[in-house]
Design an enzyme around this catalytic site. Structure first.
Site, short mmCIF file in Angstrom:
data_model
loop_
_atom_site.label_atom_id
_atom_site.label_comp_id
_atom_site.label_asym_id
_atom_site.label_seq_id
_atom_site.Cartn_x
_atom_site.Cartn_y
_atom_site.Cartn_z
N ARG A 75 61.84 88.05 -32.24
CA ARG A 75 61.29 87.59 -30.96
C ARG A 75 60.40 86.36 -31.15
O ARG A 75 60.44 85.42 -30.36
CB ARG A 75 60.52 88.70 -30.26
CG ARG A 75 61.43 89.84 -29.80
CD ARG A 75 60.63 90.99 -29.24
NE ARG A 75 59.82 91.58 -30.30
CZ ARG A 75 58.73 92.32 -30.09
NH1 ARG A 75 58.30 92.54 -28.87
NH2 ARG A 75 58.07 92.83 -31.10
N ASN A 133 62.34 93.58 -27.35
CA ASN A 133 63.18 94.55 -28.06
C ASN A 133 63.74 95.54 -27.06
O ASN A 133 63.07 95.89 -26.08
CB ASN A 133 62.36 95.32 -29.09
CG ASN A 133 61.99 94.49 -30.30
OD1 ASN A 133 62.65 93.50 -30.60
ND2 ASN A 133 60.95 94.88 -30.99
#
Length: 91
Positions: A18, A36
């Protein structure tokens, strides 16, 4: 402008994926978010010029060194351009 939702499958959690996406997005002036998913995938929404969004998607296909990207699924998203790029909690 282009707005897309991206799902990345493989070993993409616990490897800084990320943050990698956020760095690439910031480098290309792309806004959006990444999070996620409970199934182990990473989901992102990207908003920016066609070339900039494609550059971030290309980076996501490669991923950070510790990741293994098995599949990248790109679909259209609503053209809502948030300010900046954020890391969101798990969905």
């Amino acid at each position: 402008m282009r707005s897309v939702r991206v799902i990345v499958r493989g070993r993409v959690q616990g490897v800084g994926f990320r943050w990698f996406v956020r760095e690439s997005a910031n480098a290309h002036a792309v806004t959006g978010w990444a999070r996620n998913l409970r199934d182990g995938d990473v989901e992102a929404e990207l908003h920016g010029t066609i070339a900039a969004v494609e550059s971030v998607i290309d980076a996501m296909r490669a991923g950070p060194a510790s990741a293994r990207v098995d599949e990248v699924i790109v679909t259209a998203a609503d053209p809502i351009a948030p300010a900046g790029f954020e890391i969101r909690s798990t969905a």
